[in-house]
Design a protein around this motif. Structure first.
Motif, PDB file in Angstrom:
ATOM      1  N   MET A   1     -13.351  -7.152   2.875  1.00  0.00           N
ATOM      2  CA  MET A   1     -12.597  -6.672   1.744  1.00  0.00           C
ATOM      3  C   MET A   1     -11.381  -5.896   2.255  1.00  0.00           C
ATOM      4  SD  MET A   1     -14.123  -5.077  -1.697  1.00  0.00           S
ATOM      5  CE  MET A   1     -14.388  -3.364  -1.385  1.00  0.00           C
ATOM      6  N   SER A   2     -10.237  -6.115   1.625  1.00  0.00           N
ATOM      7  CA  SER A   2      -9.035  -5.402   2.058  1.00  0.00           C
ATOM      8  C   SER A   2      -8.084  -5.216   0.886  1.00  0.00           C
ATOM      9  CB  SER A   2      -8.328  -6.166   3.175  1.00  0.00           C
ATOM     10  OG  SER A   2      -7.836  -7.391   2.683  1.00  0.00           O
ATOM     11  N   ILE A   3      -7.184  -4.286   1.053  1.00  0.00           N
ATOM     12  CA  ILE A   3      -6.123  -4.046   0.079  1.00  0.00           C
ATOM     13  C   ILE A   3      -4.934  -4.873   0.519  1.00  0.00           C
ATOM     14  CG2 ILE A   3      -4.544  -2.320  -0.864  1.00  0.00           C
ATOM     15  CD1 ILE A   3      -6.790  -0.241  -0.268  1.00  0.00           C
ATOM     16  N   ARG A   4      -4.368  -5.635  -0.409  1.00  0.00           N
ATOM     17  CA  ARG A   4      -3.230  -6.487  -0.071  1.00  0.00           C
ATOM     18  C   ARG A   4      -1.931  -5.809  -0.486  1.00  0.00           C
ATOM     19  NH1 ARG A   4      -5.658 -11.849  -2.693  1.00  0.00           N
ATOM     20  NH2 ARG A   4      -4.542 -10.873  -4.389  1.00  0.00           N
ATOM     21  N   VAL A   5      -0.943  -5.857   0.409  1.00  0.00           N
ATOM     22  CA  VAL A   5       0.371  -5.246   0.196  1.00  0.00           C
ATOM     23  C   VAL A   5       1.435  -6.283   0.537  1.00  0.00           C
ATOM     24  CG1 VAL A   5       1.932  -3.408   0.977  1.00  0.00           C
ATOM     25  CG2 VAL A   5      -0.504  -2.935   0.733  1.00  0.00           C
ATOM     26  N   ILE A   6       2.517  -6.272  -0.211  1.00  0.00           N
ATOM     27  CA  ILE A   6       3.675  -7.132   0.058  1.00  0.00           C
ATOM     28  C   ILE A   6       4.791  -6.247   0.606  1.00  0.00           C
ATOM     29  CG2 ILE A   6       5.479  -8.571  -0.993  1.00  0.00           C
ATOM     30  CD1 ILE A   6       2.774  -9.930  -1.098  1.00  0.00           C
ATOM     31  N   ALA A   7       5.424  -6.656   1.689  1.00  0.00           N
ATOM     32  CA  ALA A   7       6.623  -5.995   2.218  1.00  0.00           C
ATOM     33  C   ALA A   7       7.744  -7.022   2.121  1.00  0.00           C
ATOM     34  CB  ALA A   7       6.413  -5.560   3.660  1.00  0.00           C
ATOM     35  N   GLN A   8       8.639  -6.822   1.154  1.00  0.00           N
ATOM     36  CA  GLN A   8       9.695  -7.808   0.927  1.00  0.00           C
ATOM     37  C   GLN A   8      11.059  -7.210   1.258  1.00  0.00           C
ATOM     38  OE1 GLN A   8       9.645  -9.707  -2.917  1.00  0.00           O
ATOM     39  NE2 GLN A   8      10.845 -11.414  -2.124  1.00  0.00           N
ATOM     40  N   ARG A   9      11.852  -8.007   1.978  1.00  0.00           N
ATOM     41  CA  ARG A   9      13.203  -7.561   2.344  1.00  0.00           C
ATOM     42  C   ARG A   9      14.078  -7.596   1.088  1.00  0.00           C
ATOM     43  NH1 ARG A   9      14.987 -10.054   7.482  1.00  0.00           N
ATOM     44  NH2 ARG A   9      14.824 -11.962   6.285  1.00  0.00           N
ATOM     45  N   ARG A  10      14.740  -6.463   0.828  1.00  0.00           N
ATOM     46  CA  ARG A  10      15.595  -6.342  -0.352  1.00  0.00           C
ATOM     47  C   ARG A  10      16.856  -5.571  -0.004  1.00  0.00           C
ATOM     48  NH1 ARG A  10      11.396  -4.733  -5.132  1.00  0.00           N
ATOM     49  NH2 ARG A  10      10.298  -6.698  -5.110  1.00  0.00           N
ATOM     50  N   MET A  11      17.875  -5.838  -0.777  1.00  0.00           N
ATOM     51  CA  MET A  11      19.118  -5.089  -0.664  1.00  0.00           C
ATOM     52  C   MET A  11      18.918  -3.779  -1.426  1.00  0.00           C
ATOM     53  SD  MET A  11      22.366  -5.236   0.400  1.00  0.00           S
ATOM     54  CE  MET A  11      22.749  -6.974   0.527  1.00  0.00           C
ATOM     55  N   LEU A  12      19.086  -2.657  -0.741  1.00  0.00           N
ATOM     56  CA  LEU A  12      18.940  -1.365  -1.398  1.00  0.00           C
ATOM     57  C   LEU A  12      20.173  -1.079  -2.249  1.00  0.00           C
ATOM     58  CD1 LEU A  12      17.427   0.831   1.460  1.00  0.00           C
ATOM     59  CD2 LEU A  12      16.239  -0.408  -0.333  1.00  0.00           C
ATOM     60  N   LYS A  13      19.941  -0.662  -3.468  1.00  0.00           N
ATOM     61  CA  LYS A  13      21.041  -0.359  -4.372  1.00  0.00           C
ATOM     62  C   LYS A  13      21.259   1.129  -4.529  1.00  0.00           C
ATOM     63  CE  LYS A  13      20.390  -4.654  -6.847  1.00  0.00           C
ATOM     64  NZ  LYS A  13      20.020  -5.331  -8.055  1.00  0.00           N
ATOM     65  N   ILE A  14      20.242   1.915  -4.221  1.00  0.00           N
ATOM     66  CA  ILE A  14      20.341   3.375  -4.311  1.00  0.00           C
ATOM     67  C   ILE A  14      19.732   3.987  -3.062  1.00  0.00           C
ATOM     68  CG2 ILE A  14      20.280   3.392  -6.843  1.00  0.00           C
ATOM     69  CD1 ILE A  14      17.329   4.162  -6.645  1.00  0.00           C
TER      70      ILE A  14
END
Length: 176
Positions: A1-14
């Protein structure tokens, strides 16, 4: 059992570096489990009928809501405790104290030692995605498993806003 996390590359706006691309993490949310399924699963594990479990849970929910609105910290057996509280701005002068200082009402949940231990010992799997959602890599946690103590977040630098937590009675708790 594990916790799933997404790390997505994004353009920071702030923030500190607007216009730069960084990987931003968010939980990979599972579908919501229907209440009916929770009662059915509890019935299977306990040997008690689904109807009896639902009736008991509904009654416990009424008691918890009533006690919490009276300012009590209420035990949630097997999970921890909960209470109602507020976030508010701090003022120096007595004449400035008014309900308008309250910025949010909140539910404060303090997990039990067992629940914290379960979270600490649960691995985290991170799926790294590019801007278009393509998988770049997967990583399994090797972190220390530290658990955030939301009860003391303001004392530990968790908030830049001058706020204060208090119970329903309006007076600050010791340690808040």
């Amino acid at each position: 059992m594990s916790i799933r996390v997404i790390a997505q590359r994004r353009m920071l706006k702030i923030g500190n570096n607007p216009g730069s691309k960084k990987f931003v993490m968010r939980p990979d949310l599972y579908s919501a489990i229907q209440e009916k399924k929770v009662f059915q699963e509890a019935a299977t594990h306990s040997g008690i009928s689904t109807g009896v479990i639902k009736a008991a849970w509904d009654a416990a929910g009424e008691v918890i809501r009533t006690w919490a609105t009276e300012g009590h910290s209420v035990p949630l057996p097997g999970l921890g405790t909960m209470r109602f509280g507020v976030r508010s701005k701090a003022v120096e002068n007595l004449d400035d104290v008014k309900t308008g200082l309250i910025t949010t009402r909140r539910i404060v949940f303090t997990p039990s030692v067992d629940v914290k231990g379960e979270l600490k010992n649960t691995s985290i799997q991170i799926t790294c995605l590019d801007e278009d959602g393509n998988v770049l890599k997967r990583v399994t946690s090797g972190d220390s498993g530290d658990i955030e103590d939301s009860e003391n977040e303001n004392q530990n630098g968790g908030s830049d806003t001058p706020t204060h937590s208090s119970t329903g009675g309006g007076l600050p708790d010791e340690g808040d």
